[in-house]
Write a protein that holds these residues in place. Structure first.
Motif, PDB file in Angstrom:
ATOM      1  N   THR B  33     -58.908 -14.407 114.389  1.00 47.45           N
ATOM      2  CA  THR B  33     -58.235 -15.689 114.132  1.00 47.45           C
ATOM      3  C   THR B  33     -59.167 -16.635 113.390  1.00 47.45           C
ATOM      4  O   THR B  33     -58.783 -17.247 112.382  1.00 47.45           O
ATOM      5  N   PHE B  34     -60.409 -16.746 113.845  1.00 47.96           N
ATOM      6  CA  PHE B  34     -61.352 -17.669 113.214  1.00 47.96           C
ATOM      7  C   PHE B  34     -61.654 -17.248 111.777  1.00 47.96           C
ATOM      8  O   PHE B  34     -61.830 -18.106 110.901  1.00 47.96           O
ATOM      9  N   PRO B  38     -59.357 -20.168 109.019  1.00 49.93           N
ATOM     10  CA  PRO B  38     -60.510 -21.028 109.301  1.00 49.93           C
ATOM     11  C   PRO B  38     -60.169 -22.379 109.926  1.00 49.93           C
ATOM     12  O   PRO B  38     -60.989 -22.938 110.649  1.00 49.93           O
ATOM     13  N   SER B  39     -58.960 -22.890 109.666  1.00 51.59           N
ATOM     14  CA  SER B  39     -58.633 -24.205 110.238  1.00 51.59           C
ATOM     15  C   SER B  39     -58.597 -24.151 111.771  1.00 51.59           C
ATOM     16  O   SER B  39     -58.756 -25.175 112.436  1.00 51.59           O
ATOM     17  N   THR B  40     -58.449 -22.959 112.337  1.00 48.75           N
ATOM     18  CA  THR B  40     -58.421 -22.854 113.808  1.00 48.75           C
ATOM     19  C   THR B  40     -59.790 -23.146 114.404  1.00 48.75           C
ATOM     20  O   THR B  40     -59.905 -23.496 115.584  1.00 48.75           O
ATOM     21  N   LYS B  41     -60.830 -23.030 113.581  1.00 55.95           N
ATOM     22  CA  LYS B  41     -62.179 -23.294 114.091  1.00 55.95           C
ATOM     23  C   LYS B  41     -62.368 -24.762 114.456  1.00 55.95           C
ATOM     24  O   LYS B  41     -63.237 -25.109 115.259  1.00 55.95           O
ATOM     25  N   THR B  42     -61.522 -25.611 113.875  1.00 55.78           N
ATOM     26  CA  THR B  42     -61.668 -27.043 114.148  1.00 55.78           C
ATOM     27  C   THR B  42     -61.446 -27.353 115.619  1.00 55.78           C
ATOM     28  O   THR B  42     -61.922 -28.359 116.129  1.00 55.78           O
ATOM     29  N   PHE B  44     -62.648 -25.598 117.946  1.00 53.89           N
ATOM     30  CA  PHE B  44     -63.778 -25.054 118.691  1.00 53.89           C
ATOM     31  C   PHE B  44     -65.102 -25.544 118.139  1.00 53.89           C
ATOM     32  O   PHE B  44     -66.092 -24.815 118.099  1.00 53.89           O
ATOM     33  N   SER B  45     -65.105 -26.787 117.697  1.00 52.04           N
ATOM     34  CA  SER B  45     -66.330 -27.337 117.098  1.00 52.04           C
ATOM     35  C   SER B  45     -67.449 -27.415 118.128  1.00 52.04           C
ATOM     36  O   SER B  45     -68.621 -27.497 117.778  1.00 52.04           O
ATOM     37  N   LEU B  49     -69.840 -20.316 117.174  1.00 55.67           N
ATOM     38  CA  LEU B  49     -68.883 -19.334 116.662  1.00 55.67           C
ATOM     39  C   LEU B  49     -69.540 -18.207 115.879  1.00 55.67           C
ATOM     40  O   LEU B  49     -68.872 -17.470 115.163  1.00 55.67           O
ATOM     41  N   SER B  50     -70.869 -18.088 116.014  1.00 53.89           N
ATOM     42  CA  SER B  50     -71.555 -17.032 115.267  1.00 53.89           C
ATOM     43  C   SER B  50     -71.224 -15.675 115.883  1.00 53.89           C
ATOM     44  O   SER B  50     -70.730 -15.577 117.005  1.00 53.89           O
ATOM     45  N   VAL B  56     -67.541 -17.253 122.754  1.00 58.56           N
ATOM     46  CA  VAL B  56     -66.299 -16.654 122.246  1.00 58.56           C
ATOM     47  C   VAL B  56     -65.868 -15.506 123.156  1.00 58.56           C
ATOM     48  O   VAL B  56     -64.695 -15.350 123.486  1.00 58.56           O
TER      49      VAL B  56
END
Lengths: 147, 135
Positions: B33-34, B38-42, B44-45, B49-50, B56
């Motif tokens: 998903t990430f 990419p907008s889903t990462k917002t 999980f700031s 996320l590495s 995760v």
């Protein structure tokens, strides 16, 4: 406009090289009609769509699936100009076929599930991401001429 | 949208075959998903996320456990999922799709079109229950 990195282009073309266009097209279109049954409204003339096995075995579904996926092959060869490549098809889907562009996104996602089924371990997150970009770009290109 | 008896049966049977792997699949679905959206990462700031992130993995396990719970309570999803955090994005459809891709990749033989349809419906129901907490 969608921009593909060299790596994404390479992922897409190498996966595409291993796709059986006829089978995959039929399966993707068939699954679209099963998983999202409202899409069947565009295929009244296709005959028996009464069950999942009828749909997946329907020769018209297979033939049309092949047509759709062959067209995606054009996209793969023209990643830098998706809008131009799909301009005529966009007009057709709006003016003659009256298909809501949301359905292109649904088909794109179903295709990706089918690729995951066929490629298994090979269908890494990175390869999926490149394909998501492609199907999103194609869906946008197909919707571009709508008015 | 209601789940038919057949949908519930398809989902239960499929889920049972996954066994302990659900946690791995939950994590893989999040990673997909990430990467793809990419907008889903917002949302999980606050996470690392590495690649290989323990946060995760922990969240992937939470997702898997919540889905297993949902599978066992398909007759009353709102009640079963009520304890889950209110903080769920209205874009859960991306995670649902990536979960399907993950499951398809690992269990291609079990994901026939009918099961695919039932799972898609089930995940939509779960997403709908979770995001309706906002309204």
């Amino acid at each position: 406009m969608v921009h593909f990195t060299a790596e994404e282009k390479s992922s897409i073309t190498s996966t595409w090289g291993k796709v059986n266009v006829e089978e995959t097209g039929g399966e993707a279109l068939g699954r679209l009609l099963v998983v999202y049954p409202w899409t069947q409204r565009f295929f009244d003339s296709f005959g028996n769509l009464s069950s999942a096995s009828a749909i997946l075995g329907n020769p018209k579904v297979k033939a049309h699936g092949k047509k759709v996926l062959t067209s995606l092959g054009d996209a793969v060869k023209n990643l830098d100009n998706l809008k131009g490549t799909f301009s005529k098809l966009s007009e057709l889907h709006c003016d003659k076929l009256h298909v809501d562009p949301e359905n292109f996104r649904l088909l794109g996602n179903v295709l990706i599930v089918v690729l995951a089924i066929h490629f298994g371990k090979e269908f890494t997150p990175e390869i999926q991401a490149a394909w998501q970009k492609l199907v999103a770009g194609v869906a946008t290109a197909l919707a571009h001429k709508y008015h | 949208m209601a789940l038919s008896a057949e949908d519930k049966c398809n989902v239960k049977e499929f889920w049972e075959k996954l066994g302990e792997n659900t946690k791995v699949y939950g994590t893989e679905a999040l990673v997909r998903t990430f990467l793809s959206f990419p907008s889903t990462k917002t949302y999980f700031s606050h996470f690392d996320l590495s690649s290989g992130s323990l946060e995760v993995q922990a969240h992937g396990k939470k997702v898997a456990d919540a889905l297993s719970l949902a599978v066992n309570h398909m007759d009353d999803l709102p009640k079963a999922l009520s304890s889950l955090s209110d903080l769920h994005a209205h874009k859960l459809k991306f995670l649902s799709h990536c979960l399907l891709v993950t499951l398809a990749r690992h269990h291609p033989g079990n994901l026939n079109p009918e099961v695919h349809a039932s799972l898609d419906k089930f995940l939509s129901c779960v997403a709908s229950v979770l995001t309706s907490k906002y309204r």
